[in-house]
Write an enzyme that holds these catalytic residues in place. Structure first.
Site, PDB file in Angstrom:
ATOM      1  N   CYS A  87       0.838  -1.198   0.000  1.00  0.00           N
ATOM      2  CA  CYS A  87       0.000   0.000   0.000  1.00  0.00           C
ATOM      3  C   CYS A  87       0.877   1.254   0.000  1.00  0.00           C
ATOM      4  O   CYS A  87       1.546   1.545  -0.968  1.00  0.00           O
ATOM      5  CB  CYS A  87      -0.957  -0.029   1.195  1.00  0.00           C
ATOM      6  SG  CYS A  87      -2.312   1.146   1.027  1.00  0.00           S
ATOM      7  N   HIS A 208      -3.580  -5.489   1.089  1.00  0.00           N
ATOM      8  CA  HIS A 208      -2.912  -5.674   2.385  1.00  0.00           C
ATOM      9  C   HIS A 208      -2.833  -7.147   2.795  1.00  0.00           C
ATOM     10  O   HIS A 208      -3.702  -7.622   3.528  1.00  0.00           O
ATOM     11  CB  HIS A 208      -3.679  -4.918   3.467  1.00  0.00           C
ATOM     12  CG  HIS A 208      -3.482  -3.444   3.447  1.00  0.00           C
ATOM     13  ND1 HIS A 208      -2.408  -2.821   4.061  1.00  0.00           N
ATOM     14  CD2 HIS A 208      -4.219  -2.454   2.882  1.00  0.00           C
ATOM     15  CE1 HIS A 208      -2.500  -1.512   3.883  1.00  0.00           C
ATOM     16  NE2 HIS A 208      -3.588  -1.261   3.173  1.00  0.00           N
ATOM     17  N   GLU A 210      -1.031  -8.368   5.049  1.00  0.00           N
ATOM     18  CA  GLU A 210      -0.902  -8.455   6.517  1.00  0.00           C
ATOM     19  C   GLU A 210      -2.264  -8.314   7.207  1.00  0.00           C
ATOM     20  O   GLU A 210      -2.376  -8.558   8.400  1.00  0.00           O
ATOM     21  CB  GLU A 210       0.088  -7.403   7.023  1.00  0.00           C
ATOM     22  CG  GLU A 210      -0.492  -6.023   7.274  1.00  0.00           C
ATOM     23  CD  GLU A 210      -0.762  -5.212   6.001  1.00  0.00           C
ATOM     24  OE1 GLU A 210      -0.612  -5.760   4.890  1.00  0.00           O
ATOM     25  OE2 GLU A 210      -1.134  -4.033   6.121  1.00  0.00           O
TER      26      GLU A 210
END
Ligand SMILES: Nc1ncnc2c1ncn2[C@@H]1O[C@H](COP(=O)(O)OP(=O)(O)O)[C@@H](O)[C@H]1O
Ligand SMILES: [Mg+2]
Lengths: 251, 778, 101, 101
Positions: A87, A208, A210
């Site tokens: 990002c 994302h 994560e």
């Protein structure tokens, strides 16, 4: 003992702790790298996390790329070190010229946060090696400036040389190659969600991984990306030049 | 800012009697600087001068309350040595003037209240209310406010996980922007906003001080909005979420390392509020070194520096030996910081121009430009006993315990007046689901980061938000609710219903409601009807919280929500935080399996007043809202929690806006499966399908769990009926019972026998309703 | 921190106008164009929305100051991949821009 | 839709420079200033970051065109509460701005 992966912290980064959490689940030992630190403390790989470094003022990533730590990151990348920008981290890498292209304001002019489906275009990179063939990934995007752009020649080169890492896709895995495809959340050219540099050791993606590391939170597909990186870093994977892209997507 | 021929105190928004009271407290006439300080501290916003006597009646204590009203945010114990801090606040007037910055700075302000307590902010909820969605100005406001909430929250890295977006004509001239924030801290790390220890240093850190929102606290919040007097035009405050993010990290580090004796955010009334409130809480005074305050602009007058509402600033009270550590932390986070004063023993806030010497004594040649007792500005600010008169139209119902059917709308009242429109219940259902208020809010929350910090188990869109607590099995459940429609008919009932629904939304996930925060949005308290509405709402809020056994730990009051000629519906916005010991045991509202038994728990009462159906189809003006029996509400919520804990219920949703038909449709849409149901009709089918009488929920039963659910319901004295089964591509609702027989006219309500609509049709209406209403589709 | 090599003698004010390169999609410009009909405005097109950065530079002379601004404009204020810029010297050391009213 | 009262005879190009009002906080400008040391740049201050909107107007004459742009600048392109603007006539009907390279 587990491999040490650096997580760069800029003023305004806000996904560094999520990334640290995800890296632990992926079996790595995360190491915070403060934006002013001149070196990377001997980590085996580096992640530039999401957030709003320096508020994303001017242009996302424009100010952050001049942070002292970015010189070390550039040198590390130069030597073939593994670098992943997520990002805002992707935006910083693009501004720094470490990955091709630029990230423009979303075509809809609004911040967009939703779960997307990704098709990997490369399974032979340090960032995707553990993703099984024919698999799509579900994970969230959350950004206001994620519209991938590159000039026509650069874009063709990117497609030709396998620089496209991920593409946005419909839930059933059809790549969203046009900017106005509803499955393309930001109007990215060719539906590009992630790219990898020519040397194959520096990658950036807007979604994302994560945030998709536990079923409890909706998906753990992101672990495949983080584990791939950790796995490659551990193996000290020599980042060879990318093979010609095989999997679909390019029209 | 002094208008010719108008005495300064009036230009500053102080009444003559307030000036008189100030002179009594000082034993002399205040000078201009002191007057400016009083004007901001004695504003409604900072002094609660009209509402304080009412707020004093609220239940605020409980076994797990660590900090209640009076602190920046309420704090409650949640086990494992952790605590949760939460608070709601309004930014209505600034958002009406400049929607993006107004909403953005609203988020920034409430976040500061949370991390000033030492809590890391983990979630934001935004409760928004506007007028006609087809109106160009409304669209401009919605766009700006949603953009501002997202623009700020997304950047600081706090997920927005819930809230409301409600359209009601009463908000046309005066939109409401209420923001709730939640944070987590270690119980033993809770920080207070006090300035103990004479000799201690007062450190200001964060952004430099400019002319932002000068007079905002008094003028902006106390003048009826829309007033054209230019001296009352606000100076717009611009938010800097990047600076706030640095402020969060620096403040949490300062508190976590135990470097501060007290921490206070600077919001309304700026430095004046920060120093007098912290000193007052500790029974001390503060000597302020005016020259030491970092400025953004040259040539600021002393009073401007003292009341400026420049954003992203904090004060820390520290022992002198901590200064180097504080300076190191601020430098690392790139935040300017300066020692702007000393804690004194004399109880006064004294402002000195010309500097202090190293020991904190006024330098030779310096001069004192103001000296005011801290308590005179803060805890002993003026209080008004306002006049409360119920409007002639209707009295107040008493939603007390017991029978509870205090004022029950009669079926006749409902039936007699229902227009032919909405004959087909399926069409009514589609109109409700696709309407601006009940359709999907996706258009809004996709502009918010819902996931950052990776705790969001259930985000916005389907009832209460669920946030897991890392390192534990626990989860927090949060929601905001307000029934302004019933509130405008009966503010007592409306407030009680709002508490009932907000807590029910938490219980229906399986979690236990912990505490309540609230934001009371009302009109001009000097109008007896408006003040009556406020006092009735506080009474309803208190009664409901006592019955449910939960404390009110904080909140905020926003008055003068009146555009010229139009007051808003009384809006007691309720925020509830709940706790679950095992996140895995929580359930959602989506049907999970085909051919599962579906049960209705709780009994329906009559009355369509204030319902979404009434807003759509119209009902007789005298049709009362359904009544609330708090005992039944308590029983239902206890039953829901035990049924879910026992694992009998994979999905549950309470009956609220739009009634039974809308709940069933939502559970079906979200579950991707329809169902066939037979609903008992006591009287009017309209009431059965679309009535919103409270204390009811729909449960999906696990295979074989129905008998267990029946006996569990019996134990809690909660009526329960099986109404059908899940499955199929359509939603079918038939009406059973004597109310369902006979011709539609006799039955009243003009509702035919059944709802029979394809799931896709329902989904389409629900998904497109909001963007269509806002003209944002395409 | 102050530069040692040149003792600044004067302060110069500049504006850097950054606009999207020709051919680069400009959704903001398009949004403006699309909103014009609602305002009853016609006859306006080729709307491009960019950035304007105004700053003051302390330098020995105008040439040195402009050189610094040009560098800043290329390195930080614009992204050559997608944007073009133009440096404009403003009258006096303070902002020359002000609203018409 | 086309205006009936005036038959456009020419196209004029303008720029509208929108900047934060004096005294209004400019977070972007502040962030840029704070970042300059990282670029090894000194001697720059009073950085203000605003917007630049370039557009073409078809109108009978320059005065009419400018009047329209002034109106647009106040109503749509700037927020008078926090921003000020300045209208600038550009040479020719096409953008006069272009990068140095
Ligand atoms: N409606 C309310 N219910 C309960 N407590 C309230 C209410 N309104 C204000 N309070 C409490 O009064 C105190 C002062 O409120 P406020 O001035 O908004 O605090 P701050 O200035 O820190 O935002 C806070 O502790 C707040 O929780
Ligand atoms: Mg506070």
């Amino acid at each position: 003992m587990s491999v040490r992966v650096g997580v760069v912290v800029f003023p305004g980064s806000n996904c560094e702790q999520d990334t640290t959490w995800g890296l632990r689940l992926a079996g790595a030992e995360p190491v915070d790298l403060w934006h002013e630190s001149p070196d990377l403390g001997g980590v085996a790989a580096v992640i530039l996390p999401g957030g709003f470094a320096y508020g994303d003022y001017l242009r996302a990533g424009a100010i952050a790329r001049f942070s002292p730590v970015m010189r070390a990151v550039a040198a590390f990348a130069e030597e073939g070190g593994l670098v992943l920008g997520i990002c805002n981290g992707f935006q910083v890498l693009a501004e720094a010229g470490l990955v091709p292209g630029a990230l423009l304001r979303n075509r809809g002019l609004r911040f967009v946060c939703r779960e997307v489906t990704l098709v990997p275009e490369r399974l032979d990179t340090p960032f995707t090696r553990l993703i099984g063939a024919g698999r799509t990934l579900r994970m969230p995007v959350a950004h206001g400036e994620g519209c991938y752009y590159a000039g026509a020649p650069e874009l063709d080169a990117l497609e030709r040389e396998g620089g496209v890492l991920f593409r946005y896709a419909t839930a059933d895995g059809r790549p969203a190659c046009t900017p106005d495809d509803p499955a393309n959340p930001n109007g990215s050219l060719h539906g590009i969600a992630g790219v990898v540099n020519a040397a194959g050791n520096v990658a950036g993606l807007m979604p994302h991984p994560e945030r998709a590391v536990e079923a409890l939170l909706g998906s753990d597909d992101g672990l495949l990306v983080l584990r791939s990186l950790v796995d490659a870093a551990a193996a000290g994977a020599a980042a060879g030049g990318p093979a010609v892209v095989t999997t679909g997507g390019s029209r | 800012m002094n208008v010719p021929d108008v005495p300064l105190h009036r230009a500053l928004g102080l009444a003559d009697e307030e000036l008189a009271a100030i002179e009594v407290k000082l034993g002399r006439a205040p000078n201009d600087v002191e007057l400016a300080m009083f004007s901001v501290m004695w504003s409604e916003h900072c002094s609660y001068k009209s509402s304080r006597p009412l707020l004093a009646t609220l239940p605020t204590t409980g076994p797990d309350v660590v900090a209640g009203p009076g602190e920046n945010a309420g704090v409650q114990r949640i086990g494992d040595g952790l605590a949760v801090a939460f608070k709601m606040e309004s930014h209505n007037h600034p958002s009406a003037v400049e929607p993006y910055q107004g909403a953005a700075t609203g988020v920034g302000g409430i976040l500061r209240d949370i991390f000033a307590m030492g809590a890391r902010p983990i979630a934001v909820l935004d409760a928004l209310r506007f007028g006609d969605p087809s109106d160009a100005r409304t669209r401009h406001l919605v766009d700006g406010v949603v953009g501002g909430v997202g623009g700020y929250g997304n950047c600081v890295g706090v997920p927005t996980v819930g809230g409301e977006l409600v359209f009601d004509p009463s908000y046309q001239g005066n939109p409401l922007v209420n923001v709730m924030a939640i944070g987590i801290l270690r119980e033993d790390r809770v920080m207070r906003a006090a300035a103990p220890g004479p000799g201690n240093l007062v450190v200001l850190y964060g952004s430099a001080t400019g002319r932002d929102g000068i007079g905002g606290a008094s003028v902006l919040a106390s003048a009826t909005f829309g007033d054209q007097d230019p001296s009352k035009r606000p100076a717009v405050q611009v938010g800097d979420p990047f600076a706030e993010k640095l402020l969060i990290e620096a403040t949490l580090e300062i508190i976590d390392r135990g470097l501060a004796e007290g921490v206070q955010d600077l919001g309304a009334a700026g430095i004046t509020c920060g120093v007098c409130e912290t000193a007052d809480r500790a029974g001390t005074g503060i000597l302020v070194d005016l020259d030491a305050i970092p400025r953004r602009e040259p040539g600021m007058a002393p009073f401007e520096v003292l009341i400026s509402e420049s954003q992203e600033r904090m004060v820390a009270i520290i022992t002198p030996d901590r200064l180097p550590a504080i300076e190191e932390v601020c430098a690392r986070w790139g935040l300017p910081c300066a020692v702007i004063g000393r804690v004194t023993a004399d109880g006064d806030i004294a402002i000195v121009e010309g500097g202090l010497d190293p020991d904190g004594r006024p330098r030779a040649g310096s001069r004192e430009i103001a000296r005011v007792p801290a308590r005179a500005l803060a805890s002993e600010a003026i209080i008004f006993e306002r006049l409360a008169t119920p409007p002639a139209r209707r009295g107040s119902t008493t939603a007390g315990s017991g029978t509870g059917v205090a004022v029950a709308g009669t079926v006749a009242a409902a039936a007699g007046s229902l227009p032919g429109r909405g004959m087909d219940p399926g069409a009514v259902l589609l109109a409700l689901l696709g309407g601006p208020n009940l359709s999907s809010r996706r258009w809004v929350f996709e502009q918010y980061d819902q996931h950052v910090q990776t705790n969001t188990v259930a985000g916005p869109g389907r009832g209460a938000a669920v946030l897991r607590i890392k390192g534990t099995r626990r989860a927090l459940v949060a929601t905001t609710d307000c029934d302004q429609a019933v509130s405008s008919l009966d503010p007592y009932l409306g407030a009680a219903l709002s508490v009932a629904e907000a807590t029910r939304n938490v219980s229906v996930t399986g979690a236990r409601p912990l505490g309540v925060t609230n934001c009371l949005n009302f009109g001009d308290p000097t109008r007896p009807e408006a003040f009556w509405a406020l006092s009735e709402a506080v009474r309803g809020l208190g009664d409901a919280c006592r019955a449910l056994g939960i404390p009110v730990t904080g909140g905020n009051v926003s008055l003068y929500n009146e555009a010229p000629g139009s007051a808003i519906a009384p809006t007691p916005e309720i925020g509830v935080v709940g706790l679950a010991d095992d996140v895995e045991q929580l359930v959602g509202p989506a049907f999970t399996a085909d051919d599962a038994a579906v049960l209705l728990a709780g009994a329906a009462g009559p009355g369509l007043g204030g319902s979404a159906y009434a807003a759509l189809a119209g009902v007789d003006a005298d049709d009362d809202p359904p009544s609330l029996d708090l005992d039944r509400e308590v029983a239902l919520q206890a039953f829901l929690r035990s049924a879910i804990a026992a694992g009998h219920v994979p999905a549950a949703q309470d009956v609220s806006r739009g009634g039974l038909a809308v709940v069933l449709a939502e559970m079906a849409i979200w579950g991707g499966r329809g169902g066939s149901f037979r609903v008992p009709v006591a009287g009017s089918p309209a009431v059965a399908l679309f009535g919103e009488s409270p204390s009811r929920a729909i449960l999906e039963a696990r295979p074989g769990a129905v008998p267990a659910l029946r006996s569990l319901a019996a134990e809690h004295a909660v009526p329960i009926v099986a109404i059908g089964r899940t499955g199929g591509e359509r939603l079918l609702v038939e009406l059973a019972g004597e109310g369902a027989t006979g011709a539609a006219e006799e039955r009243g309500a003009g509702v035919a026998d059944a709802v029979d609509v394809a799931l896709d049709e329902l989904r389409h209406a629900w998904e497109h309703g909001l963007p269509r209403a806002l003209g944002a589709e395409g | 921190m102050s530069t040692l090599d040149a003792a600044p003698t004067a302060s110069f004010r500049f504006a850097v106008n950054v606009t999207p390169k020709e051919g680069i999609l400009d959704p903001q410009g398009r949004a403006v164009e699309q909103s014009l009909p609602h305002l009853g405005v016609t006859g306006i097109d080729h709307v491009r929305v960019g950035r304007r950065v105004e700053l003051s530079v302390a330098a020995a002379d105008l040439a040195a100051a402009r050189a610094l601004v040009e560098r800043l404009a290329g390195d930080l204020l614009s992204n050559p991949l997608i944007e073009q810029f133009e440096v404009e010297a403003l009258a006096g050391a303070s902002s020359a821009t002000s609203g018409p009213r």
